[in-house]
Design an enzyme around this catalytic site. Sequence first.
Site, short mmCIF file in Angstrom:
data_model
loop_
_atom_site.label_atom_id
_atom_site.label_comp_id
_atom_site.label_asym_id
_atom_site.label_seq_id
_atom_site.Cartn_x
_atom_site.Cartn_y
_atom_site.Cartn_z
CE LYS A 59 17.53 4.81 24.25
NZ LYS A 59 18.01 5.67 23.12
CE LYS A 106 23.48 10.78 22.57
NZ LYS A 106 22.04 10.83 22.31
#
Length: 311
Positions: free
Chosen positions: A250, A182
């Site tokens: 983030k 990811k």
Amino acid sequence: MPPQDANPTPSFGGFGFIGLGLIGSPMCRNILKAGHEVTVWNRTPSRMDELVAAGAKRSDSPREAAERSEITITIVSDSPDVEEVIVGGGGVIEGAAPDSVVVDMSTISPSVTVSIAERLMSNGVHMMDAPVSGGITGAEEGTLSIMVGGEKSVFDRIMPIYQAMGSRITYCGDSGMGQITKLSNQIIGLGNLAAMCEALVFAIKAGGDPEALLKAWGGGGADSWMVQNLGPSILGGDFAPGFMVKLALKDLRLVLETAAQLNVPLFTTALVSQIFRSAQRADLGDEGIQAYVKVLEGLAGVEARATRPGA
């Protein structure tokens, strides 16, 4: 004799679903639509109301949700949040039965993922890391890309639940490799967004026609998901979040932290991260990632918007 269903809905001993944000809520709804029994929990209790109205059961803690479930899914914001709901006080680890499965679909630190998986396994509980890509639209339509790390036998065992939420499910390797995959996805996707935003500002500042730009890019090597989906959003002045600036920032922080642990230099990603930080400092954190372009627009003195009706 009545006809047999050629593809019966697999039977699982209940699902827990923890984290009912913009992505988690439609994912949970798709599990309900697939005919499964779901117990929900969310830090903000009011977010459970809509899912309860759709047939889910309410719980008072992650522990209680896990107690009622063979498979407990978590999708929250960051590594500390995942640690809190899984291994914190009143967490999933206190309620999960041996041989049950925890599927964390958040995007978090790979090293934190491995640590949590080891703690769960000490209690006989399996963990899969299964972060997703596809944004709100993918979550609503059940077409998410799901990248999974963990035990292959457990991946195979619970495949039907991934299929209720996504259309491309990829087994990526051992624990933590779903997160690594990811994060690598974010390097590509957010870097591509950055390049598209630069191209828009550059060409429109020079007098380029917005319609012509997207048409030309879409027909050649510059085409991408970002061009097809977020290019029109920018030109139309639509900055509603499919994925928020603050969450992209983030994710890029996680990429750079992990790269530092691996001693891997990442030049473009570091710069893209700083421009997202600038966007957040400009109070754009809750806007969609396409708001990245606003930082460049401010520097260039131009707005990359459609100039003709219907463009």
